[in-house]
Design an enzyme around this catalytic site. Structure first.
Site, PDB file in Angstrom:
ATOM      1  N   ASN A 110     -21.430  20.789  22.624  1.00 23.84           N
ATOM      2  CA  ASN A 110     -19.963  20.878  22.679  1.00 23.84           C
ATOM      3  C   ASN A 110     -19.419  20.549  24.072  1.00 23.84           C
ATOM      4  O   ASN A 110     -18.446  19.812  24.204  1.00 23.84           O
ATOM      5  CB  ASN A 110     -19.501  22.279  22.261  1.00 23.84           C
ATOM      6  CG  ASN A 110     -19.892  22.600  20.832  1.00 23.84           C
ATOM      7  OD1 ASN A 110     -20.380  21.722  20.121  1.00 23.84           O
ATOM      8  ND2 ASN A 110     -19.685  23.831  20.402  1.00 23.84           N
ATOM      9  N   THR A 155      21.970  -9.099  24.862  1.00 20.03           N
ATOM     10  CA  THR A 155      22.067  -7.763  24.264  1.00 20.03           C
ATOM     11  C   THR A 155      22.281  -8.029  22.782  1.00 20.03           C
ATOM     12  O   THR A 155      22.894  -9.049  22.411  1.00 20.03           O
ATOM     13  CB  THR A 155      23.254  -6.944  24.814  1.00 20.03           C
ATOM     14  OG1 THR A 155      24.462  -7.631  24.506  1.00 20.03           O
ATOM     15  CG2 THR A 155      23.158  -6.726  26.319  1.00 20.03           C
ATOM     16  N   HIS A 156      21.768  -7.168  21.949  1.00 14.95           N
ATOM     17  CA  HIS A 156      21.833  -7.348  20.490  1.00 14.95           C
ATOM     18  C   HIS A 156      21.284  -8.709  20.071  1.00 14.95           C
ATOM     19  O   HIS A 156      21.755  -9.306  19.107  1.00 14.95           O
ATOM     20  CB  HIS A 156      23.264  -7.203  19.968  1.00 14.95           C
ATOM     21  CG  HIS A 156      23.955  -5.965  20.453  1.00 14.95           C
ATOM     22  ND1 HIS A 156      23.822  -4.742  19.840  1.00 14.95           N
ATOM     23  CD2 HIS A 156      24.765  -5.764  21.531  1.00 14.95           C
ATOM     24  CE1 HIS A 156      24.531  -3.840  20.507  1.00 14.95           C
ATOM     25  NE2 HIS A 156      25.101  -4.423  21.540  1.00 14.95           N
ATOM     26  N   SER A 271      -1.805 -25.780  13.315  1.00 14.60           N
ATOM     27  CA  SER A 271      -1.731 -25.422  11.896  1.00 14.60           C
ATOM     28  C   SER A 271      -2.683 -26.325  11.135  1.00 14.60           C
ATOM     29  O   SER A 271      -2.892 -27.483  11.510  1.00 14.60           O
ATOM     30  CB  SER A 271      -0.300 -25.624  11.407  1.00 14.60           C
ATOM     31  OG  SER A 271      -0.301 -25.867  10.019  1.00 14.60           O
ATOM     32  N   LYS A 277       2.646 -28.442  14.663  1.00 15.29           N
ATOM     33  CA  LYS A 277       2.656 -27.029  15.065  1.00 15.29           C
ATOM     34  C   LYS A 277       1.806 -26.706  16.292  1.00 15.29           C
ATOM     35  O   LYS A 277       0.733 -27.265  16.481  1.00 15.29           O
ATOM     36  CB  LYS A 277       2.140 -26.168  13.903  1.00 15.29           C
ATOM     37  CG  LYS A 277       3.172 -25.973  12.826  1.00 15.29           C
ATOM     38  CD  LYS A 277       4.162 -24.932  13.256  1.00 15.29           C
ATOM     39  CE  LYS A 277       4.968 -24.457  12.066  1.00 15.29           C
ATOM     40  NZ  LYS A 277       5.598 -23.188  12.295  1.00 15.29           N
ATOM     41  N   ASN A 279       0.969 -23.008  17.545  1.00 15.94           N
ATOM     42  CA  ASN A 279       1.280 -21.605  17.210  1.00 15.94           C
ATOM     43  C   ASN A 279       0.819 -20.633  18.295  1.00 15.94           C
ATOM     44  O   ASN A 279      -0.294 -20.748  18.804  1.00 15.94           O
ATOM     45  CB  ASN A 279       0.596 -21.216  15.889  1.00 15.94           C
ATOM     46  CG  ASN A 279       1.184 -21.977  14.718  1.00 15.94           C
ATOM     47  OD1 ASN A 279       2.365 -22.330  14.733  1.00 15.94           O
ATOM     48  ND2 ASN A 279       0.361 -22.246  13.712  1.00 15.94           N
ATOM     49  N   GLU A 284       0.843 -13.367  19.044  1.00 18.41           N
ATOM     50  CA  GLU A 284       1.117 -12.678  17.771  1.00 18.41           C
ATOM     51  C   GLU A 284       0.046 -11.630  17.471  1.00 18.41           C
ATOM     52  O   GLU A 284       0.337 -10.558  16.938  1.00 18.41           O
ATOM     53  CB  GLU A 284       1.210 -13.700  16.631  1.00 18.41           C
ATOM     54  CG  GLU A 284       2.486 -14.509  16.722  1.00 18.41           C
ATOM     55  CD  GLU A 284       2.554 -15.656  15.729  1.00 18.41           C
ATOM     56  OE1 GLU A 284       3.508 -16.414  15.799  1.00 18.41           O
ATOM     57  OE2 GLU A 284       1.633 -15.797  14.893  1.00 18.41           O
ATOM     58  N   TYR A 311     -14.727  24.526  19.249  1.00 21.27           N
ATOM     59  CA  TYR A 311     -15.167  23.238  18.715  1.00 21.27           C
ATOM     60  C   TYR A 311     -15.207  23.257  17.194  1.00 21.27           C
ATOM     61  O   TYR A 311     -15.646  24.219  16.562  1.00 21.27           O
ATOM     62  CB  TYR A 311     -16.568  22.884  19.246  1.00 21.27           C
ATOM     63  CG  TYR A 311     -17.079  21.583  18.661  1.00 21.27           C
ATOM     64  CD1 TYR A 311     -16.714  20.371  19.222  1.00 21.27           C
ATOM     65  CD2 TYR A 311     -17.884  21.573  17.513  1.00 21.27           C
ATOM     66  CE1 TYR A 311     -17.144  19.174  18.667  1.00 21.27           C
ATOM     67  CE2 TYR A 311     -18.313  20.379  16.956  1.00 21.27           C
ATOM     68  CZ  TYR A 311     -17.934  19.179  17.543  1.00 21.27           C
ATOM     69  OH  TYR A 311     -18.355  17.993  16.992  1.00 21.27           O
ATOM     70  N   GLN A 316     -15.334  15.154  16.113  1.00 23.78           N
ATOM     71  CA  GLN A 316     -16.200  13.983  16.214  1.00 23.78           C
ATOM     72  C   GLN A 316     -15.404  12.706  15.882  1.00 23.78           C
ATOM     73  O   GLN A 316     -15.798  11.608  16.273  1.00 23.78           O
ATOM     74  CB  GLN A 316     -17.383  14.149  15.255  1.00 23.78           C
ATOM     75  CG  GLN A 316     -18.373  13.011  15.288  1.00 23.78           C
ATOM     76  CD  GLN A 316     -19.677  13.383  14.600  1.00 23.78           C
ATOM     77  OE1 GLN A 316     -20.477  14.131  15.127  1.00 23.78           O
ATOM     78  NE2 GLN A 316     -19.879  12.880  13.392  1.00 23.78           N
ATOM     79  N   LYS A 319     -13.786   9.858  18.687  1.00 25.93           N
ATOM     80  CA  LYS A 319     -14.393   8.741  19.414  1.00 25.93           C
ATOM     81  C   LYS A 319     -14.024   7.358  18.874  1.00 25.93           C
ATOM     82  O   LYS A 319     -13.634   6.474  19.635  1.00 25.93           O
ATOM     83  CB  LYS A 319     -15.906   8.919  19.471  1.00 25.93           C
ATOM     84  CG  LYS A 319     -16.291   9.906  20.576  1.00 25.93           C
ATOM     85  CD  LYS A 319     -17.730  10.300  20.559  1.00 25.93           C
ATOM     86  CE  LYS A 319     -18.001  11.351  19.516  1.00 25.93           C
ATOM     87  NZ  LYS A 319     -17.247  12.602  19.732  1.00 25.93           N
TER      88      LYS A 319
HETATM   89  N1  ARG Z   1     -21.479  14.469  17.706  1.00 26.85           N
HETATM   90  C1  ARG Z   1     -20.687  15.598  18.020  1.00 26.85           C
HETATM   91  C2  ARG Z   1     -19.269  15.162  18.351  1.00 26.85           C
HETATM   92  O1  ARG Z   1     -19.093  14.017  18.595  1.00 26.85           O
HETATM   93  C3  ARG Z   1     -21.270  16.307  19.195  1.00 26.85           C
HETATM   94  C4  ARG Z   1     -20.955  17.755  19.267  1.00 26.85           C
HETATM   95  C5  ARG Z   1     -21.654  18.463  18.170  1.00 26.85           C
HETATM   96  N2  ARG Z   1     -21.539  19.864  18.231  1.00 26.85           N
HETATM   97  C6  ARG Z   1     -21.810  20.659  17.193  1.00 26.85           C
HETATM   98  N3  ARG Z   1     -21.674  21.919  17.357  1.00 26.85           N
HETATM   99  N4  ARG Z   1     -22.174  20.177  16.055  1.00 26.85           N
HETATM  100  O2  ARG Z   1     -18.344  15.919  18.359  1.00 26.85           O
END
Ligand code: ARG
Length: 455
Positions: A110, A155-156, A271, A277, A279, A284, A311, A316, A319
């Site tokens: 954690n 403006t606008h 295009s 064209k 582009n 975009e 936690y 998780q 990420k």
């Molecule tokens: N893979 C977990 C995460 O990204 C790591 C922490 C896990 N902790 C636990 N008590 N299971 O959050």
């Protein structure tokens, strides 16, 4: 395979549950931070006498070996492992035997994951900052190379008043300077070390949290262990900052209508059917990817909403969202800087657009004010004159003096000077305004901010 955490349970997890639970496919990105963090942890355990100095040395060498082998390709990630933390510990134990099992003393995944992510994102902020500075450099260069170019300000989305193209560019520069400021601010709050919080409550071992924080380049330690392992506000903050940054990139792009600039062939596509064209696909895509970054932010906010302390595995999910947001913004910035520095500015098109839209009507009113008329009356007469021009199919510059004088005796020949577009621009001398002197001051300010290490 039985889990490292087998004990209370058999550790025999169904393969479906195992795949579902596993994060190594995406948290393998954190390998370097995980290993560096572990090296500092081993050093701290040794320095505090929690393990022997010899054992600490073995752990550090073993970890260094894993890092080198991963980087050389001699070692590959085992996607059967639950996460990057388990993977590193497993390889270390395979290589060192029982000593490897000592690494996780006075630590939890954690606080480990909270540490890794902070370390990783600090580096990402540094990369993003450098890329934003590249974009700012391209903007400043275009502003300096196109001094005196007049365009309509809107403006606008309607032509409103004449401005300098370099003034328009400096507006983006100010936005990006604030983006840099936000990134720096976010980094400052992120730069607090959570390791040593352990699972949530701290530890019974005589650890030295500040030793680890110092070794890993943090300014401070998380002052509350529950907070240290629970909050992901640093991810949300960064994703907010990059969302705003993405918003600024598309504002920048959205303003280039009517062929005021031409992108270099290297940053456009053709295009498959329409031969004429060219582009602006890159621009975009930046606009399109902004939605994706906002989505990452909203997704994580929703995941975190109402989570109880401390936690929870929900976290998780942080990420992939934050990785996607930072990867996306980096890609966009990488293409934006050279796209801007290679674009060609079209002063004639801008001038033409500026001439057609009565954008000097405010200056006509100001002329009458200068001659003694109250602004509201001057505003009304100028409006009537614009309507007359539209009816007669002419512009303010070509309307004869007699016609002007039929609206007010105050009009004289010098009015044509006052409504000349260059004069209109040059009269806007207020700080931050569009006169050449004011824009030069803005450019100097941006350069000073960039050069002076203020951002
Ligand atoms: N893979 C977990 C995460 O990204 C790591 C922490 C896990 N902790 C636990 N008590 N299971 O959050």
């Amino acid at each position: 395979m039985s889990k490292l955490w087998a004990g209370r349970t058999s550790g025999e997890v169904s393969s479906i549950a195992d795949d579902f639970n596993s994060s190594i496919r995406f948290d393998c990105k954190l390998y370097k931070q995980d290993i560096t963090g572990s090296m500092a942890h081993a050093a701290m355990l040794g320095a505090q006498g929690i393990i022997s100095q010899a054992e600490a040395g073995q752990l550090i060498d073993g970890l260094q070996g894993i890092l080198s082998d991963l980087e050389s390709g001699a070692l590959e990630f085992d996607f059967g492992c639950e996460d990057i933390h388990m993977f590193v510990e497993q390889v270390l134990t395979q290589r060192l035997g029982d000593v490897g099992k000592k690494l996780h003393t006075a630590r939890s995944r954690n606080d480990q994951v909270a540490l890794d992510l902070r370390m990783y994102l600090k580096d990402q902020i540094d990369e993003i900052t450098a890329l934003v500075k590249d974009v700012l450099g391209a903007i400043v260069a275009q502003a300096e190379n196109n001094k005196g170019v007049i365009m309509p300000g809107y403006t606008h989305l309607q032509r409103a008043q004449p401005i300098l193209f370099s003034h328009h560019l400096m507006a983006y520069a100010m936005m990006l300077l604030r983006d840099l400021d936000r990134l720096g601010d976010c980094r400052k709050r992120m730069n607090v070390c959570p390791i040593g919080s352990c699972a949530l409550a701290g530890t019974t071992y005589p650890t030295d949290r500040r030793f680890e924080a110092r070794k890993l380049g943090f300014d401070d330690i998380a002052r509350n262990s529950i907070d240290g392992v629970s909050d992901r506000d640093f991810c949300v903050e960064l994703m907010s900052a990059v969302s705003i940054l993405m918003m600024h990139l598309i504002i920048l792009w959205a303003s280039w209508e009517f062929k005021f600039i031409e992108l270099s062939d290297a940053y456009t596509t053709g295009s498959s059917i329409m031969p004429q064209k060219k582009n602006p696909d890159m621009a975009e895509l930046v606009r399109g990817k902004t939605g994706r970054v906002y989505g990452d932010l909203m997704g994580l906010l929703t995941t975190l909403k109402g989570l109880p302390l401390a936690y929870n595995k929900d976290m998780q999910e942080d990420k992939e969202a934050v990785f996607d947001a930072v990867d996306t913004v980096k890609m966009c910035l990488k293409v934006f800087a050279p796209m801007l520095s290679t674009m060609t500015v079209k002063p004639e098109t801008m001038k033409k657009a500026a001439q057609g839209g009565f954008i000097n009507a405010t200056d006509l009113a100001d002329y009458l004010v200068k001659k003694g008329m109250p602004f509201r009356s001057a505003y009304k007469i100028s409006g009537q004159i614009v309507a007359r021009c539209i009816a007669d199919g002419c512009v303010l510059e070509t309307l004869p003096l007699e016609t002007y004088r039929s609206y007010s005796e105050l009009f004289d020949n010098d009015l044509y000077h006052d409504i000349d577009l260059t004069a209109c621009v040059e009269k806007r001398i207020s700080e931050g305004g569009t006169s050449a002197a004011s824009v030069d001051a803005q450019i100097a300010y941006v350069k000073e901010q960039l050069g002076g290490g203020n951002v």
